[in-house]
Design a protein around this motif. Sequence first.
Motif, PDB file in Angstrom:
ATOM      1  N   GLN A 180       0.831  -1.200   0.000  1.00  0.00           N
ATOM      2  CA  GLN A 180       0.000   0.000   0.000  1.00  0.00           C
ATOM      3  C   GLN A 180       0.872   1.259   0.000  1.00  0.00           C
ATOM      4  N   ARG A 181       2.032   1.162   0.640  1.00  0.00           N
ATOM      5  CA  ARG A 181       2.950   2.313   0.614  1.00  0.00           C
ATOM      6  C   ARG A 181       3.462   2.523  -0.810  1.00  0.00           C
ATOM      7  N   MET A 182       3.745   1.425  -1.495  1.00  0.00           N
ATOM      8  CA  MET A 182       4.191   1.509  -2.884  1.00  0.00           C
ATOM      9  C   MET A 182       3.093   2.158  -3.717  1.00  0.00           C
ATOM     10  N   ARG A 183       1.870   1.701  -3.527  1.00  0.00           N
ATOM     11  CA  ARG A 183       0.730   2.262  -4.266  1.00  0.00           C
ATOM     12  C   ARG A 183       0.621   3.766  -4.001  1.00  0.00           C
ATOM     13  N   PHE A 184       0.785   4.135  -2.746  1.00  0.00           N
ATOM     14  CA  PHE A 184       0.670   5.543  -2.367  1.00  0.00           C
ATOM     15  C   PHE A 184       1.743   6.382  -3.059  1.00  0.00           C
ATOM     16  N   LYS A 185       2.961   5.879  -3.046  1.00  0.00           N
ATOM     17  CA  LYS A 185       4.058   6.623  -3.690  1.00  0.00           C
ATOM     18  C   LYS A 185       3.835   6.726  -5.189  1.00  0.00           C
ATOM     19  N   VAL A 186       3.563   5.577  -5.798  1.00  0.00           N
ATOM     20  CA  VAL A 186       3.432   5.554  -7.258  1.00  0.00           C
ATOM     21  C   VAL A 186       2.319   6.506  -7.695  1.00  0.00           C
ATOM     22  N   LEU A 187       1.192   6.456  -6.992  1.00  0.00           N
ATOM     23  CA  LEU A 187       0.087   7.303  -7.419  1.00  0.00           C
ATOM     24  C   LEU A 187       0.355   8.773  -7.109  1.00  0.00           C
ATOM     25  N   HIS A 188       1.147   9.038  -6.068  1.00  0.00           N
ATOM     26  CA  HIS A 188       1.520  10.434  -5.841  1.00  0.00           C
ATOM     27  C   HIS A 188       2.330  10.945  -7.029  1.00  0.00           C
ATOM     28  N   LYS A 189       3.273  10.117  -7.475  1.00  0.00           N
ATOM     29  CA  LYS A 189       4.174  10.531  -8.559  1.00  0.00           C
ATOM     30  C   LYS A 189       3.456  10.765  -9.868  1.00  0.00           C
ATOM     31  N   VAL A 190       2.501   9.900 -10.185  1.00  0.00           N
ATOM     32  CA  VAL A 190       1.923   9.982 -11.534  1.00  0.00           C
ATOM     33  C   VAL A 190       0.393  10.112 -11.565  1.00  0.00           C
ATOM     34  N   ASN A 191      -0.218  10.468 -10.471  1.00  0.00           N
ATOM     35  CA  ASN A 191      -1.665  10.678 -10.509  1.00  0.00           C
ATOM     36  C   ASN A 191      -2.107  11.847  -9.635  1.00  0.00           C
ATOM     37  N   ASP A 192      -1.885  11.674  -8.322  1.00  0.00           N
ATOM     38  CA  ASP A 192      -2.419  12.645  -7.362  1.00  0.00           C
ATOM     39  C   ASP A 192      -1.857  14.042  -7.592  1.00  0.00           C
ATOM     40  N   TYR A 193      -0.551  14.090  -7.769  1.00  0.00           N
ATOM     41  CA  TYR A 193       0.102  15.387  -7.908  1.00  0.00           C
ATOM     42  C   TYR A 193      -0.466  16.111  -9.130  1.00  0.00           C
ATOM     43  N   LYS A 194      -0.630  15.363 -10.196  1.00  0.00           N
ATOM     44  CA  LYS A 194      -1.129  15.985 -11.421  1.00  0.00           C
ATOM     45  C   LYS A 194      -2.554  16.502 -11.241  1.00  0.00           C
ATOM     46  N   ARG A 195      -3.361  15.716 -10.527  1.00  0.00           N
ATOM     47  CA  ARG A 195      -4.739  16.177 -10.319  1.00  0.00           C
ATOM     48  C   ARG A 195      -4.758  17.492  -9.562  1.00  0.00           C
ATOM     49  N   ARG A 196      -3.809  17.659  -8.647  1.00  0.00           N
ATOM     50  CA  ARG A 196      -3.825  18.876  -7.836  1.00  0.00           C
ATOM     51  C   ARG A 196      -3.116  20.032  -8.537  1.00  0.00           C
ATOM     52  N   PHE A 197      -1.978  19.707  -9.173  1.00  0.00           N
ATOM     53  CA  PHE A 197      -1.131  20.802  -9.661  1.00  0.00           C
ATOM     54  C   PHE A 197      -0.978  20.849 -11.183  1.00  0.00           C
ATOM     55  N   GLY A 198      -1.518  19.879 -11.899  1.00  0.00           N
ATOM     56  CA  GLY A 198      -1.521  19.982 -13.357  1.00  0.00           C
ATOM     57  C   GLY A 198      -0.385  19.296 -14.100  1.00  0.00           C
ATOM     58  N   THR A 199       0.715  18.951 -13.395  1.00  0.00           N
ATOM     59  CA  THR A 199       1.781  18.199 -14.076  1.00  0.00           C
ATOM     60  C   THR A 199       2.068  16.955 -13.253  1.00  0.00           C
ATOM     61  N   HIS A 200       2.670  15.963 -13.918  1.00  0.00           N
ATOM     62  CA  HIS A 200       3.099  14.817 -13.129  1.00  0.00           C
ATOM     63  C   HIS A 200       4.214  15.245 -12.204  1.00  0.00           C
ATOM     64  N   MET A 201       4.296  14.576 -11.069  1.00  0.00           N
ATOM     65  CA  MET A 201       5.339  14.893 -10.107  1.00  0.00           C
ATOM     66  C   MET A 201       6.664  14.297 -10.579  1.00  0.00           C
ATOM     67  N   CYS A 202       6.636  13.037 -10.986  1.00  0.00           N
ATOM     68  CA  CYS A 202       7.860  12.358 -11.418  1.00  0.00           C
ATOM     69  C   CYS A 202       8.438  13.049 -12.635  1.00  0.00           C
ATOM     70  N   ILE A 203       9.750  13.232 -12.656  1.00  0.00           N
ATOM     71  CA  ILE A 203      10.381  13.864 -13.803  1.00  0.00           C
ATOM     72  C   ILE A 203      11.225  12.860 -14.594  1.00  0.00           C
ATOM     73  N   GLY A 204      11.128  11.583 -14.225  1.00  0.00           N
ATOM     74  CA  GLY A 204      11.737  10.541 -15.053  1.00  0.00           C
ATOM     75  C   GLY A 204      13.239  10.410 -14.950  1.00  0.00           C
ATOM     76  N   CYS A 205      13.823  10.798 -13.821  1.00  0.00           N
ATOM     77  CA  CYS A 205      15.289  10.728 -13.701  1.00  0.00           C
ATOM     78  C   CYS A 205      15.779   9.298 -13.503  1.00  0.00           C
ATOM     79  N   GLY A 206      14.880   8.415 -13.058  1.00  0.00           N
ATOM     80  CA  GLY A 206      15.255   7.007 -12.896  1.00  0.00           C
ATOM     81  C   GLY A 206      16.107   6.706 -11.683  1.00  0.00           C
ATOM     82  N   ARG A 207      16.328   7.683 -10.822  1.00  0.00           N
ATOM     83  CA  ARG A 207      17.200   7.433  -9.665  1.00  0.00           C
ATOM     84  C   ARG A 207      16.606   6.381  -8.730  1.00  0.00           C
ATOM     85  N   CYS A 208      15.277   6.361  -8.641  1.00  0.00           N
ATOM     86  CA  CYS A 208      14.645   5.377  -7.757  1.00  0.00           C
ATOM     87  C   CYS A 208      14.932   3.958  -8.249  1.00  0.00           C
TER      88      CYS A 208
END
Lengths: 337, 265, 324
Positions: free
Chosen positions: A280-308
């Motif tokens: 569930q923590r993974m789900r929370f992080k993943v959706l923050h990066k590519v769903n939730d943030y965008k719904r609130r602020f208009g862009t995806h949060m993740c910038i694709g650097c691949g460091r994770c």
Amino acid sequence: MGYQTTAEKINAIFSDLSKDYLIYAPKRFVGDGTFTYIDTIRYGEITDLAEIEFAEKSNYSFKEVLLPISETLFYFTENEMKEADAPKKGAIVFLRSCDLHGLKRMDTIYLENGGVDTYYKRLRDHTKFILMGCENSFENCFCVSMGTQTSEDYDAYLKVDGDNVLVDSRWDYLDAALAGATQAPVIADSVTANDTVVTIPETVPQTLFDDPFWEEYGNRCIACGRCNFVCPTCTCFTMQDIFYTDNGKAGERRRVWASCHVDGYTDMAGGHAFRNDKGQRMRFKVLHKVNDYKRRFGTHMCIGCGRCDDVCPEYISFANCINRLNTLVNDTVKEEN
Amino acid sequence: MTELNPYIPFLSKITEVIKHTEIEFTFRMTYSGDVKPGQFFEVSLPKFGEAPISVSGIGDGTVDLTIRKVGKVTDEIFENYVGDTLFLRGPYGNGFDIANYKGKEILLVAGGTGLSPVKGIVDYFSAHPEDCKGFTLLVGFKSPKDMLFKKDFEIWKKNINVIMTVDYPDEHYDGNCGLVTQYIPELMIKGLTDAVGIVVGPPIMMKCTINDLLAKGFKEENLWISQERKMCCGIGKCGHCKIDDTYICLDGPVFNYTKGKFLKD
Amino acid sequence: MLDLNTKKIKKNAYRVTKVRGETASRVRVPGGLLTAELLPLIQNIAETFGNGRIHLTTRQGFEIPGIKYTDMDAVNALLQPIIDKLEINQEIPGKGYTSAGTRNISACIGSNTCPFATYNTTNFAQKMEKEIFPNDLHFKVAFTGCANDCIKTRMHDFGIIGMTEPQYEKERCMGCQACVKACKKKSVDALSVENYRIVRNTEKCVGCGECVINCPTRAWTRSPVTYYRLVIMGRTGKRNPRLAEDFLVWATEDAIIKIIKNTYGFVNNYIDREAPGGKEHIGYIIDRTGFEEYKKWAMEGVELDPRTIVKGPVYWSGIHYDGK
Ligand SMILES: Cc1cc2nc3c(=O)[nH]c(=O)nc-3n(C[C@H](O)[C@H](O)[C@H](O)COP(=O)(O)OP(=O)(O)OC[C@H]3O[C@@H](n4cnc5c(N)ncnc54)[C@H](O)[C@@H]3O)c2cc1C
Ligand code: HEM
Ligand code: HEM
Ligand code: SF4
Ligand code: SF4
Ligand code: SF4
Ligand code: SF4
Ligand code: SF4
Ligand code: FES
């Protein structure tokens, strides 16, 4: 304005700038890695161009310059509070295109969401950003999928090209300092494709939050938080109050990085945690990066650097998770129709 | 520096301490800014940390904070409140908007300390019963010993309909027993299409109550809840309170149920 | 009509086996690491002169059995490229391994591969090889990367266990306590939290580096210098098998090399020449002379890092089958 100049010239300019700025760039920390004889590339102060690691991706992002891992907010005695002094100098930060997009994500949280963060702003206002180009994509990068492979929001672009240094300046100070240098058109190196390509499911139905899909991650993730700590767009923190052991009445309050993967992130008094399950923590992080943030602020949060993906000790690939999730979402939508 | 540093708390005097139970006291604090019921302050104790605490009453130049002693910060508040000041920052959060409920029939269901964030609403309609079509307070406590705001109940009972129940009665107790949900079916609500339900309490209690109210015919858009989550900053920075695209500290803690039902940790 | 000097044969790293007329050649691989190109050469010896089989020895060598004593010279010629490639200290080129008293220096896989290792065990083993080979005295030395001791240094005369001195940069610590949990669960519980910062109990810490491995922010890193625990005089055998005991803790490479070299002097001085085959094990010599006498010899001219803890007197236990 574009220039062709030399490392000596740039180092001399650095030397002048160092009166007002600390210069931060990705540096090689020899033997500082997780394992013996493994280096870490992370941010540190530099005085010479030669200290900058241009050839490799940094393991940790620039965010620690603007948001230190541990930052004192204020000092207190019995009944008084004193804001921690702002850094005496501004900062110059070398970073890549995706990271410059990461900066915008940090700005959104620290300058906009719920108001202005004093500590972030006071340093941010005095920070200049120098873009480092990417001739080739690094392993695990997916900036092209995220649209972050180029950025115009720099104060300067700098490339070491053999004996020459190419600079594109948008900073008056630098233009003045380079006045005598050969003018030349300089275009930032950037990639047009990555080996890693992600397709983001624009909406993930809540019914999939409890899907067995996440259980696998629950079994694999060890909740170490590395994926969050290396990420230029993770901005969470926790507060700590400490008292000085030599003077029990005085102390300080500081904030330290936090991670939604690490135990304790959602703990309430009495020990109740809202997300105990690592899946569930993974789900929370993943959706923050590519769903939730965008719904609130208009862009995806993740910038694709691949460091994770670079860092996960359990070889959990965030990029692959997004792609698998996309398939799951499509399959689910099909089934429902 | 032009902007005020939002992390540095201000001093507030404790003007009165009302002891409800062994571990629940109301601290009446000096505060003269704007504040709404359901908003919260970060009570800030140097050396110990901070705790988000709801506003449980709004007076003239004061706010009430009803605090339950449960851990590091709250223990210290109880042990050292004789120091007669506390540091605060806030108020934060959206709070309840009384205007949303005026002129309507109101059912307020609260469990235990859940009464704190909504007490301001009760106070208001108890003082201005004419501002609504009817007001029922249905509140449950664990046992008679856990009852909060005993004196206030005496006043409320005169002006609004109060149903109080306890889960575990003792030999001296002669009131209602059982869970709050037991009392929902028998409630007489006249205009269900615009009657307002406000539900605050422990997660399970909220879930069951909401289900019962929906079953009874309340409309989703007329139900209101307040959410508690781990919080560190209260100002949308630290991330701890985030659920989906919502920051509880900014967009909540009060939610209309049409939004609140989608909040999934 | 075989007429052999078995002493010479043994010195030449051939074994007098139970099969009349047949010997076995032993190929030492210092540090246990070799390049794959050597395997066909070993295969060739086994197939041409041996019985086609190869035994993997406990000390990281190859034992090639079934070789006729008469083929020893031919085998020595075939061993030469292997000896060259492994950079064995050889007294007489072309004559095979020229001594077999001091046993092959073995090493766990170390930092080349193992995530726990604190140093390159193979490199140190090879360095030690240069210092002490060839030698007729019976010494067993082994290197292991960390306190897990996968090579079982504690069953050796000299065991070298890698240690790192964890460096804590408090400004990089965000208090997740991953280090505290790792040290408690996997190591010796040397870490605690004070005022949200980590405190290392330096007396307890065994330098395993679990804290470094588990820290997600590089608050813990390794010391630039590797330190070692030197354990001594472990042994197996008929009379009194026992585990090696700590002699030095937080010792440096130089100190360890010097101590082992000094020990050869000690043994030369005290060895009982009347012992069977003129061989007496160091451990038994120290049992005779007493630890303090040994220590005097061993520490002669050794420069210690200020961190180094020298243990003493050292006592060994183990089972006494000899009734002593
Ligand atoms: C919006 C809101 C309103 C609240 N209103 C009240 C109230 O009116 N009265 C009352 O008694 N309590 C209230 N709480 C709960 C109260 O904040 C916690 O009980 C308190 O933080 C516990 O702190 P502690 O240091 O004493 O406990 P510990 O268990 O020692 O807390 C450790 C840490 O956990 C965090 N934490 C623990 N519990 C909570 C929690 N429930 N919510 C957020 N963070 C938590 C705190 O950040 C604290 O630093 C409210 C919580 C929220 C989010
Ligand atoms: C004439 C005397 C001896 C000879 C010729 C001899 C020979 C050997 C050889 C050649 C090996 C190495 C095998 C390999 O390479 O893996 C060996 C290993 C060994 N020897 Fe001896 N040995 C002698 C005496 C002893 C004595 C006196 C002891 C103990 C008291 C002893 C204990 C061992 C042990 C335990 C090993 C196992 C390897 C290890 O250290 O892990 N040996 N011996
Ligand atoms: C993640 C943990 C570990 C892994 C993956 C691991 C793996 C291995 C492997 C693969 C071998 C066989 C090597 C060979 O073929 O010779 C081995 C041997 C050994 N391991 Fe481990 N090991 C681990 C932990 C440990 C620990 C904690 C210890 C000691 C406390 C230990 C002690 C040994 C020893 C003594 C041997 C040699 C056994 C022998 O002689 O056959 N190991 N280990
Ligand atoms: S880095 Fe990997 S194991 Fe660690 S928290 Fe992230 S996903 Fe889990
Ligand atoms: S989630 Fe991973 S890929 Fe995306 S910005 Fe963060 S570290 Fe980079
Ligand atoms: S992914 Fe987790 S740690 Fe990162 S910003 Fe979101 S909530 Fe915070
Ligand atoms: S090196 Fe090992 S023993 Fe020492 S503190 Fe770290 S984990 Fe603990
Ligand atoms: S693992 Fe690292 S960040 Fe976590 S508590 Fe230990 S030193 Fe601090
Ligand atoms: S409490 Fe920090 S973001 Fe809401």
